[in-house]
Each structure stands twice: as C-alpha cells, then as structure tokens.
Design a protein around this motif. Structure first.
Motif, PDB file in Angstrom:
ATOM      1  N   ARG A  40     -19.327 -31.513  54.245  1.00  0.00           N
ATOM      2  CA  ARG A  40     -19.277 -30.150  53.731  1.00  0.00           C
ATOM      3  C   ARG A  40     -20.082 -30.019  52.436  1.00  0.00           C
ATOM      4  NH1 ARG A  40     -13.658 -27.646  51.958  1.00  0.00           N
ATOM      5  NH2 ARG A  40     -14.129 -28.950  50.160  1.00  0.00           N
ATOM      6  N   GLY A  41     -19.987 -31.011  51.555  1.00  0.00           N
ATOM      7  CA  GLY A  41     -20.755 -30.982  50.310  1.00  0.00           C
ATOM      8  C   GLY A  41     -22.250 -31.015  50.566  1.00  0.00           C
ATOM      9  N   ALA A  42     -22.681 -31.837  51.522  1.00  0.00           N
ATOM     10  CA  ALA A  42     -24.106 -31.890  51.861  1.00  0.00           C
ATOM     11  C   ALA A  42     -24.562 -30.557  52.438  1.00  0.00           C
ATOM     12  CB  ALA A  42     -24.368 -33.025  52.849  1.00  0.00           C
ATOM     13  N   LEU A  43     -23.752 -29.980  53.306  1.00  0.00           N
ATOM     14  CA  LEU A  43     -24.111 -28.690  53.898  1.00  0.00           C
ATOM     15  C   LEU A  43     -24.153 -27.588  52.840  1.00  0.00           C
ATOM     16  CD1 LEU A  43     -22.112 -28.921  57.223  1.00  0.00           C
ATOM     17  CD2 LEU A  43     -24.602 -28.672  56.999  1.00  0.00           C
ATOM     18  N   GLU A  44     -23.233 -27.613  51.888  1.00  0.00           N
ATOM     19  CA  GLU A  44     -23.267 -26.630  50.795  1.00  0.00           C
ATOM     20  C   GLU A  44     -24.619 -26.662  50.095  1.00  0.00           C
ATOM     21  OE1 GLU A  44     -20.024 -25.848  47.885  1.00  0.00           O
ATOM     22  OE2 GLU A  44     -19.053 -27.534  48.901  1.00  0.00           O
ATOM     23  N   ALA A  45     -25.056 -27.872  49.722  1.00  0.00           N
ATOM     24  CA  ALA A  45     -26.315 -28.020  48.985  1.00  0.00           C
ATOM     25  C   ALA A  45     -27.508 -27.593  49.833  1.00  0.00           C
ATOM     26  CB  ALA A  45     -26.477 -29.468  48.518  1.00  0.00           C
ATOM     27  N   VAL A  46     -27.503 -27.970  51.111  1.00  0.00           N
ATOM     28  CA  VAL A  46     -28.612 -27.602  52.000  1.00  0.00           C
ATOM     29  C   VAL A  46     -28.644 -26.091  52.196  1.00  0.00           C
ATOM     30  CG1 VAL A  46     -29.462 -27.770  54.371  1.00  0.00           C
ATOM     31  CG2 VAL A  46     -28.761 -29.845  53.152  1.00  0.00           C
ATOM     32  N   LEU A  47     -27.499 -25.479  52.440  1.00  0.00           N
ATOM     33  CA  LEU A  47     -27.455 -24.029  52.665  1.00  0.00           C
ATOM     34  C   LEU A  47     -27.785 -23.245  51.392  1.00  0.00           C
ATOM     35  CD1 LEU A  47     -24.357 -23.912  55.018  1.00  0.00           C
ATOM     36  CD2 LEU A  47     -26.742 -23.440  55.657  1.00  0.00           C
ATOM     37  N   ASP A  48     -27.353 -23.752  50.237  1.00  0.00           N
ATOM     38  CA  ASP A  48     -27.759 -23.102  48.986  1.00  0.00           C
ATOM     39  C   ASP A  48     -29.277 -23.114  48.865  1.00  0.00           C
ATOM     40  OD1 ASP A  48     -25.436 -22.118  47.720  1.00  0.00           O
ATOM     41  OD2 ASP A  48     -24.914 -24.102  46.950  1.00  0.00           O
ATOM     42  N   ALA A  49     -29.897 -24.251  49.192  1.00  0.00           N
ATOM     43  CA  ALA A  49     -31.359 -24.340  49.127  1.00  0.00           C
ATOM     44  C   ALA A  49     -32.007 -23.382  50.120  1.00  0.00           C
ATOM     45  CB  ALA A  49     -31.806 -25.778  49.383  1.00  0.00           C
ATOM     46  N   VAL A  50     -31.470 -23.312  51.329  1.00  0.00           N
ATOM     47  CA  VAL A  50     -32.014 -22.413  52.350  1.00  0.00           C
ATOM     48  C   VAL A  50     -31.977 -20.969  51.848  1.00  0.00           C
ATOM     49  CG1 VAL A  50     -31.542 -21.406  54.635  1.00  0.00           C
ATOM     50  CG2 VAL A  50     -31.557 -23.887  54.351  1.00  0.00           C
ATOM     51  N   THR A  51     -30.841 -20.555  51.295  1.00  0.00           N
ATOM     52  CA  THR A  51     -30.720 -19.165  50.839  1.00  0.00           C
ATOM     53  C   THR A  51     -31.566 -18.891  49.599  1.00  0.00           C
ATOM     54  OG1 THR A  51     -28.706 -19.644  49.577  1.00  0.00           O
ATOM     55  CG2 THR A  51     -28.428 -18.844  51.842  1.00  0.00           C
ATOM     56  N   ASP A  52     -31.879 -19.930  48.847  1.00  0.00           N
ATOM     57  CA  ASP A  52     -32.737 -19.770  47.664  1.00  0.00           C
ATOM     58  C   ASP A  52     -34.217 -19.939  47.990  1.00  0.00           C
ATOM     59  OD1 ASP A  52     -30.541 -19.322  46.034  1.00  0.00           O
ATOM     60  OD2 ASP A  52     -30.377 -21.431  45.419  1.00  0.00           O
ATOM     61  N   GLY A  53     -34.531 -20.239  49.255  1.00  0.00           N
ATOM     62  CA  GLY A  53     -35.919 -20.443  49.647  1.00  0.00           C
ATOM     63  C   GLY A  53     -36.515 -21.716  49.068  1.00  0.00           C
ATOM     64  N   GLN A  54     -35.671 -22.720  48.851  1.00  0.00           N
ATOM     65  CA  GLN A  54     -36.093 -23.991  48.259  1.00  0.00           C
ATOM     66  C   GLN A  54     -35.914 -25.124  49.263  1.00  0.00           C
ATOM     67  OE1 GLN A  54     -37.325 -24.204  45.082  1.00  0.00           O
ATOM     68  NE2 GLN A  54     -37.152 -21.974  45.025  1.00  0.00           N
ATOM     69  N   VAL A  80     -29.343 -16.852  57.434  1.00  0.00           N
ATOM     70  CA  VAL A  80     -28.247 -17.328  56.592  1.00  0.00           C
ATOM     71  C   VAL A  80     -28.374 -16.681  55.219  1.00  0.00           C
ATOM     72  CG1 VAL A  80     -27.194 -19.336  55.460  1.00  0.00           C
ATOM     73  CG2 VAL A  80     -28.026 -19.529  57.814  1.00  0.00           C
ATOM     74  N   ARG A  81     -27.279 -16.094  54.764  1.00  0.00           N
ATOM     75  CA  ARG A  81     -27.225 -15.462  53.450  1.00  0.00           C
ATOM     76  C   ARG A  81     -26.013 -15.983  52.690  1.00  0.00           C
ATOM     77  NH1 ARG A  81     -31.227 -14.095  55.600  1.00  0.00           N
ATOM     78  NH2 ARG A  81     -32.097 -12.024  55.919  1.00  0.00           N
ATOM     79  N   ARG A  82     -26.062 -15.807  51.364  1.00  0.00           N
ATOM     80  CA  ARG A  82     -24.938 -16.175  50.501  1.00  0.00           C
ATOM     81  C   ARG A  82     -24.405 -14.895  49.872  1.00  0.00           C
ATOM     82  NH1 ARG A  82     -27.315 -20.077  47.164  1.00  0.00           N
ATOM     83  NH2 ARG A  82     -28.281 -18.305  46.128  1.00  0.00           N
ATOM     84  N   CYS A  83     -23.106 -14.759  49.826  1.00  0.00           N
ATOM     85  CA  CYS A  83     -22.478 -13.555  49.264  1.00  0.00           C
ATOM     86  C   CYS A  83     -22.936 -13.341  47.826  1.00  0.00           C
ATOM     87  CB  CYS A  83     -20.956 -13.682  49.319  1.00  0.00           C
ATOM     88  SG  CYS A  83     -20.089 -12.222  48.684  1.00  0.00           S
ATOM     89  N   ALA A  84     -23.245 -12.097  47.496  1.00  0.00           N
ATOM     90  CA  ALA A  84     -23.694 -11.734  46.153  1.00  0.00           C
ATOM     91  C   ALA A  84     -22.527 -11.524  45.189  1.00  0.00           C
ATOM     92  CB  ALA A  84     -24.540 -10.462  46.222  1.00  0.00           C
ATOM     93  N   GLY A  85     -21.306 -11.631  45.680  1.00  0.00           N
ATOM     94  CA  GLY A  85     -20.148 -11.465  44.804  1.00  0.00           C
ATOM     95  C   GLY A  85     -20.078 -12.570  43.765  1.00  0.00           C
ATOM     96  N   PRO A  86     -19.869 -12.231  42.491  1.00  0.00           N
ATOM     97  CA  PRO A  86     -19.793 -13.251  41.446  1.00  0.00           C
ATOM     98  C   PRO A  86     -18.734 -14.305  41.758  1.00  0.00           C
ATOM     99  CG  PRO A  86     -19.832 -11.057  40.484  1.00  0.00           C
ATOM    100  CD  PRO A  86     -19.665 -10.882  41.967  1.00  0.00           C
ATOM    101  N   GLY A  87     -19.155 -15.548  41.819  1.00  0.00           N
ATOM    102  CA  GLY A  87     -18.243 -16.657  42.064  1.00  0.00           C
ATOM    103  C   GLY A  87     -17.925 -16.935  43.514  1.00  0.00           C
ATOM    104  N   CYS A  88     -18.227 -16.017  44.413  1.00  0.00           N
ATOM    105  CA  CYS A  88     -17.846 -16.191  45.816  1.00  0.00           C
ATOM    106  C   CYS A  88     -18.655 -17.312  46.468  1.00  0.00           C
ATOM    107  CB  CYS A  88     -18.007 -14.879  46.588  1.00  0.00           C
ATOM    108  SG  CYS A  88     -17.613 -15.032  48.349  1.00  0.00           S
TER     109      CYS A  88
END
Length: 195
Positions: A72-86, A147-155
């Motif tokens: 789950r931690g690896a997927l978090e980092a990969v998906l954060d990168a995907v949504t940031d275009g990195q 894939v998108r990440r919620c724009a809610g602060p902290g979500c």
C-alpha cells in the motif's frame, strides 16, 4: 470523508486499497480504516477482490499484514507521482515491481482465454498478490490517465475520474466537496475572517 468504515469511491480496487487510510496527506489526522487479518479479509470481499472470506484459510500473522501495508505504501507513492505527472520514486517503483514478480510466481494462468493471472484467495499473502496484479492492470491500461487525487485539504484519496471532461476534483461531492463549498461560502459571507 468518514473515518470509521472503509469507503469504496475509488472506482478500482487498487485505489480503494490505498484509500483505506483516512486523511492520507495529513499526518496529524491520518487514521487506519482497516486492521487485522479478519478486517483485511472482509475488506477484500467487500472490494470484490476475493469471492468470499476464506473458511479455515492459511494462518496469517504480522508479516503478512506488514507485506500488505508495504505494498500500500509503494502504491501511494506511485499514484501520487502519477497524479503529479512525475516519474514514480525509485524505491516505490522497485517495491511495486518486486510485488508484481512475486504475484506472478504465485498465480496461475487459466487454460482458456482470456489470459489473466489468477492468484489464490486464501489469506493476506494472496490478497497482496491479487492487488499487485490489479495494480499492473490499472497502471498499464487506459485507466492510469484517469487517476486523480482528491483536492480536499488533507484527504488525498484517489479515484478514477470518469467524467466526460475529466474535471472531477473531490473523492465525494457530499464530503470533501461540501467542505470546500462551505469554506468558500464562509469566506464570501465573512470577508474579514481569517481563512
């Protein structure tokens, strides 16, 4: 986003898996929403990764839970990168690739079409394998660009944006979306109040 029960707003089991943490991007509020072997097995059935809770499955202990949380931690980092275009961070990418290799070693290919790796459905090790294979399916397919990440602060929850224009911003319009509308309304009606 409620903090008590897992939500299934991601549109894909891998996104719902990462979303098993409430307030994912706010360390002070971060809350685990699933815990223990039984909790994860129930989650797997509700998320339709397993057909049913295993009856008398193989014993599962702390190592299996840790392996699941590492994925789950690896997927978090990969998906954060995907949504940031990195590009994904190298350690997370290596961990995901290793999880996928292990999943393929443990899975079977059916003797008929369509060819699709079939992991077991007995315990948390099988759940980790199933989620790694589903991550490959998501990241290798057209869904990756949605894939998108919620724009809610902290979500920080992830979801597949299936809107025609690709403009969805919130994990839930009724949760983070409502909080944003309330903040904007308050700012308009109380212009001197601190934001």
């Amino acid at each position: 986003m409620s903090e008590k029960q897992p939500s299934f707003i991601g549109g894909h089991p891998v996104l719902d898996f990462v979303n098993t943490v409430a307030w994912r991007t706010d360390p002070a509020r971060r809350v685990e929403r699933v815990s223990g072997t039984e909790g994860w097995l129930r989650w797997a059935v509700t998320a339709e990764v397993f057909p049913s809770v295993p009856d008398g499955g193989l014993p599962t202990g702390d190592a299996e839970v840790s392996g699941l949380l590492e994925l789950r931690g690896a997927l978090e980092a990969v998906l954060d990168a995907v949504t940031d275009g990195q590009p994904p961070p190298a350690p997370a990418w290596r961990a995901l690739r290793l999880a996928l290799l292990r999943a393929r070693e443990a899975a079977a290919l059916p003797p008929e079409l369509p060819l699709r790796w079939e992991p077991g459905t007995r315990d948390l090790t099988d759940l980790r394998h199933a989620l790694a294979l589903r991550a490959e399916e998501l990241l290798a397919g057209p869904g990756a660009s949605r894939v998108r990440r919620c724009a809610g602060p902290g979500c920080g929850w992830f979801f597949l944006d299936r809107t025609r224009a690709g403009t969805r911003r919130w994990c839930s319009s009724g949760d983070c979306g409502n909080r944003d509308r309330a903040r904007r309304h308050y700012a308009r009606t109380h212009p001197t109040a601190p934001h």
